[in-house]
Design an enzyme around this catalytic site. Structure first.
Site, mmCIF file in Angstrom:
data_model
loop_
_atom_site.group_PDB
_atom_site.id
_atom_site.type_symbol
_atom_site.label_atom_id
_atom_site.label_comp_id
_atom_site.label_asym_id
_atom_site.label_seq_id
_atom_site.Cartn_x
_atom_site.Cartn_y
_atom_site.Cartn_z
ATOM 1 N N ARG A 164 56.074 44.613 25.833
ATOM 2 C CA ARG A 164 55.605 43.645 26.799
ATOM 3 C C ARG A 164 55.252 42.229 25.913
ATOM 4 O O ARG A 164 54.253 42.178 25.719
ATOM 5 C CB ARG A 164 54.541 44.359 27.659
ATOM 6 C CG ARG A 164 54.355 43.448 29.061
ATOM 7 C CD ARG A 164 53.317 44.035 29.700
ATOM 8 N NE ARG A 164 53.518 45.428 30.322
ATOM 9 C CZ ARG A 164 53.861 45.448 31.431
ATOM 10 N NH1 ARG A 164 54.830 44.567 31.969
ATOM 11 N NH2 ARG A 164 54.202 46.856 31.912
ATOM 12 N N SER B 190 67.027 47.784 34.241
ATOM 13 C CA SER B 190 67.089 47.862 35.763
ATOM 14 C C SER B 190 68.269 47.380 36.169
ATOM 15 O O SER B 190 68.490 46.166 35.776
ATOM 16 C CB SER B 190 65.613 47.093 36.066
ATOM 17 O OG SER B 190 64.559 47.782 36.208
ATOM 18 N N GLU C 297 61.302 52.278 30.345
ATOM 19 C CA GLU C 297 62.531 51.682 30.774
ATOM 20 C C GLU C 297 63.133 50.514 29.955
ATOM 21 O O GLU C 297 62.453 49.851 28.861
ATOM 22 C CB GLU C 297 61.902 50.731 32.059
ATOM 23 C CG GLU C 297 63.027 49.645 32.645
ATOM 24 C CD GLU C 297 62.326 48.430 33.364
ATOM 25 O OE1 GLU C 297 63.126 47.586 33.485
ATOM 26 O OE2 GLU C 297 60.856 48.377 33.651
ATOM 27 N N ARG D 232 63.702 46.571 23.389
ATOM 28 C CA ARG D 232 63.636 47.665 23.455
ATOM 29 C C ARG D 232 64.472 48.616 22.857
ATOM 30 O O ARG D 232 64.334 49.733 22.520
ATOM 31 C CB ARG D 232 63.315 48.047 25.070
ATOM 32 C CG ARG D 232 62.245 47.213 25.617
ATOM 33 C CD ARG D 232 61.694 47.454 27.190
ATOM 34 N NE ARG D 232 60.687 47.007 27.787
ATOM 35 C CZ ARG D 232 59.940 47.051 28.527
ATOM 36 N NH1 ARG D 232 60.401 48.189 29.232
ATOM 37 N NH2 ARG D 232 58.653 46.453 29.086
ATOM 38 N N ARG E 123 58.269 35.468 29.681
ATOM 39 C CA ARG E 123 57.503 35.943 30.725
ATOM 40 C C ARG E 123 55.996 35.840 30.279
ATOM 41 O O ARG E 123 55.552 36.142 29.111
ATOM 42 C CB ARG E 123 57.884 37.419 30.757
ATOM 43 C CG ARG E 123 59.375 37.892 31.058
ATOM 44 C CD ARG E 123 59.901 37.775 32.314
ATOM 45 N NE ARG E 123 61.177 38.209 32.285
ATOM 46 C CZ ARG E 123 61.587 39.430 32.611
ATOM 47 N NH1 ARG E 123 60.655 40.313 33.061
ATOM 48 N NH2 ARG E 123 62.810 39.794 32.517
#
Length: 466
Positions: A308, A383, A380, A422, A293
């Site tokens: 991130r 999702s 988070e 994570r 990303r």
């Protein structure tokens, strides 16, 4: 033999006239929402999109352009009727030996007008498609309405937040101190937001991937897939990453290829342009991939640690199912992702995202948020989304009902099962000890060669950068 949709010569105006002007000759757009839904309930669609922050001018512009498009098609149909009548009249006049010049002139005028309408139609189509590709999915009625995460709804909490009788450290301090994470060398090798894992850090990364894949394939009946890590434009358009989010992707220079942003993309597109039988459903796929990303627009946020990154590992879950079963499937898929956290004995909560916080392609999303004591917050880690038929329409994913009838669009679902990096963050911060060591959850012991605890490296080992 060329596949359907292969390039071919453009038809002459009169041939195009016949092709375009058939009564009811329209295939629903492969781009986004159902065209029929927008036409029949424009106010409802505009209102629902507004809860997602969409400017009403955008769907209203679509309605204007679509009305013009349909008027053009209607006129083409009428011209086709007139052309047929004029052609028959020409034949009749010639049979009588008369002068057919007026009728021939009429056909010429019809051809000229048809050419003008074809040109306008050719200009309208990309305008309509551009709007369609920019419109997000409609939110499900059960989704809380709100502009941002402040309106998210907590569904349930599992476990108590971990508390210590010492000041807990964040993972960006623990990892380098233990010699398993090196942010400085990651930056040296690639740049900011890249990390190197060493020794037990690399071992535990493999262990977390393996336990997730084993759980989902053995206990939850997902089929494991190893997809390409490079994807083409059609694949990314099918799930909604393109064209809207191209800036968030890593593109290969000189090629129309992109690095995979999430395994959701290849897994959902496995059956693109296919018609499945209903008795094949549901299809459940899981895959490990690295994810890439660019995080465009996120500069200054979560710059420390692993939250991130430009590259991270993830195990993804995807289901393809019928519209009647997709919301039961969403609850099921979410429970499958939760079970990873339960196995690792990590406290978490399930949150239903508000309309303004829901992803572009999703109709309803549950976020799993794991407790991070080093940050004194839930963050988070997964999702889980039901995209209904939004992606299926873009990717032409259909099934043939067992009861017969026309093929129908599938519903697609996806969720992280889990984000591997994570998960490391959560283990480091929740399982840390006062002496700086970190306990490894017992469920991982069979995957770590008996390693149950990570302590600081010996003095002679090179320091890992923080």
């Amino acid at each position: 033999m060329k596949p359907r949709g292969a390039a071919r010569a453009a038809p002459a105006a009169t041939d195009a006239l016949r092709l375009r002007a058939r009564a009811g000759a329209e295939i629903d757009s492969p781009a986004m929402l159902s065209r029929e839904l927008i036409r029949h309930d424009p106010r409802g669609v505009v209102a629902r999109l507004a809860t997602r922050g969409v400017d009403p001018a955008l769907p209203e512009a679509w309605l204007r352009l679509d009305a013009e498009r349909r008027a053009v098609l209607g006129e083409l149909e009428e011209l086709n009727r007139q052309r047929n009548e004029a052609s028959r009249a020409i034949g009749a006049v010639k049979q009588r030996g008369g002068d057919a010049a007026p009728e021939i002139a009429a056909v010429a005028r019809i051809k000229q007008r048809a050419a003008e309408l074809e040109a306008r139609l050719a200009a309208l189509e990309p305008e309509i498609a551009a709007i369609e590709l920019a419109l997000p999915n409609l939110p499900h009625a059960s989704v809380p309405v709100g502009a941002d995460e402040s309106a998210n709804r907590i569904e349930r909490v599992a476990g108590e937040p971990t508390r210590f009788d010492f000041a807990p450290r964040p993972h960006w301090e623990l990892g380098p101190a233990l010699g398993i994470l090196d942010f400085e060398r990651g930056a040296k090798l690639a740049g900011a937001r890249f990390t190197v894992s060493f020794a037990a850090g690399a071992l535990r990364e493999r262990a977390r991937i393996k336990i997730m894949l084993d759980l989902h394939t053995r206990a939850h009946a997902y089929t494991e897939v190893l997809p390409p890590f490079v994807l083409n434009r059609a694949t990314l358009t099918g799930t909604g990453q393109l064209p809207k989010f191209e800036q968030d992707l890593f593109k290969l220079e000189g090629h129309d290829y992109f690095l995979v942003p999430t395994a959701e993309v290849p897994l959902t597109n496995l059956h693109r342009d296919e018609i499945l039988d209903e008795d094949q459903l549901p299809l459940r796929y899981t895959a490990y991939t690295p994810c890439f990303r660019s995080e465009a627009g996120s500069y200054g946020k979560d710059v420390r640690g692993l939250i991130r990154q430009h590259q991270f590992n993830k195990v993804e879950l995807v289901q393809l199912t019928t519209p009647e079963t997709s919301y039961d499937a969403l609850e099921q898929l979410t429970a499958h992702a939760e079970q990873v956290l339960q196995l690792l004995e990590l406290p978490y909560r399930v949150v239903c995202l508000a309309t303004g916080d829901t992803g572009f392609s999703s109709a309803k999303t549950y976020d799993l948020e794991v407790w991070l004591p080093g940050q004194d917050a839930y963050r988070e880690i997964s999702s889980c989304s039901n995209c209904e038929d939004f992606q299926a329409r873009r990717a032409n994913l259909r099934y043939r009902p067992a009861a017969g009838g026309r093929p129908r669009l599938l519903h697609t679902l996806n969720g992280s099962g889990l984000a591997v990096g994570r998960t490391l963050i959560a283990i480091l911060e929740n399982c840390q000890q006062q002496d700086g060591s970190v306990l490894i959850p017992s469920a991982l012991h069979p995957y770590t060669g008996g390693l149950t605890r990570i302590g600081p490296p010996p003095p002679h080992q090179p320091r890992r950068g923080g």
